[in-house]
Enzyme design. Structure first.
Site, PDB file in Angstrom:
ATOM      1  N   ASP A  58     -23.762   1.996 -39.200  1.00  0.00           N
ATOM      2  CA  ASP A  58     -23.387   3.606 -39.344  1.00  0.00           C
ATOM      3  C   ASP A  58     -24.323   3.726 -40.478  1.00  0.00           C
ATOM      4  OD1 ASP A  58     -22.046   3.086 -36.982  1.00  0.00           O
ATOM      5  OD2 ASP A  58     -19.917   3.897 -38.005  1.00  0.00           O
ATOM      6  N   LYS A  70     -21.750   5.181 -30.630  1.00  0.00           N
ATOM      7  CA  LYS A  70     -20.134   5.039 -30.435  1.00  0.00           C
ATOM      8  C   LYS A  70     -19.713   6.354 -31.072  1.00  0.00           C
ATOM      9  CE  LYS A  70     -19.449   2.621 -34.824  1.00  0.00           C
ATOM     10  NZ  LYS A  70     -18.756   3.673 -35.495  1.00  0.00           N
ATOM     11  N   CYS A 118     -15.249   2.728 -40.562  1.00  0.00           N
ATOM     12  CA  CYS A 118     -15.738   1.881 -39.360  1.00  0.00           C
ATOM     13  C   CYS A 118     -16.160   0.582 -39.833  1.00  0.00           C
ATOM     14  CB  CYS A 118     -17.273   2.763 -39.121  1.00  0.00           C
ATOM     15  SG  CYS A 118     -16.825   4.564 -38.573  1.00  0.00           S
TER      16      CYS A 118
END
Length: 174
Positions: free
Chosen positions: A10, A71, A103
């Protein structure tokens, strides 16, 4: 290196500006990506809700062969990522990305529960606050992840000086 996969979590357009150490994470992640390319280590990447947070920033040099897994869950251990890891068949995962306490933490927790040995690269992960960053690292260490740094990872994967790989990768560290 034959047992290793590199996972980028991410590092996205709308997340990076909010991160205290965003540029360092970009720089260190790119060193790790170049190391992975040079040593032929597979790379996986995730993107958290790219419609809202944007895609992986252009400064992250994933290469055209790497397509991040989208996701909505905070963990990067989606069914697609787990299947990709199983297909690769390696049990050591080096992790970089954002945010350390959300995350990255949840992904590491799930990787550990699936039997992977996980190496969190402390200078290639970050959070918006130092407190959350430190808390995330402590939680992952307590769960059994190895907390390391990018330079240690690069030299550990190379194993020796004097090789063509060393000549390429040592320039990245200087």
């Amino acid at each position: 290196r034959e047992e290793t996969v590199f996972l980028v979590i991410d590092i996205q357009e709308r997340l990076v500006p909010a991160m205290r150490e965003g540029q360092e994470v970009i720089d260190r992640t790119n060193i790790l990506l170049e190391t992975a390319r040079t040593l032929t280590i597979p790379v996986l990447a995730t993107e958290q809700y790219p419609r809202g947070l944007g895609t992986t920033i252009a400064d992250i040099l994933l290469g055209p062969e790497i397509h991040p897994y989208e996701k909505l869950t905070f963990t990067g251990c989606t069914q697609e990522v787990i299947m990709a890891l199983e297909n690769i068949g390696r049990k050591k995962v080096i992790v970089a990305g954002m945010e350390t306490h959300v995350c990255v933490f949840q992904t590491v927790r799930d990787l550990l529960s699936l039997g992977y040995q996980v190496f969190v690269v402390r200078d290639a992960v970050c959070s918006r606050s130092r407190e959350n960053y430190l808390n995330g690292l402590a939680l992952m260490k307590d769960m059994g992840a190895v907390i390391t740094n990018s330079e240690t990872v690069v030299f550990d994967l190379m194993k020796e000086a004097g090789t063509a790989e060393f000549k390429i990768l040592s320039k990245l560290i200087k």
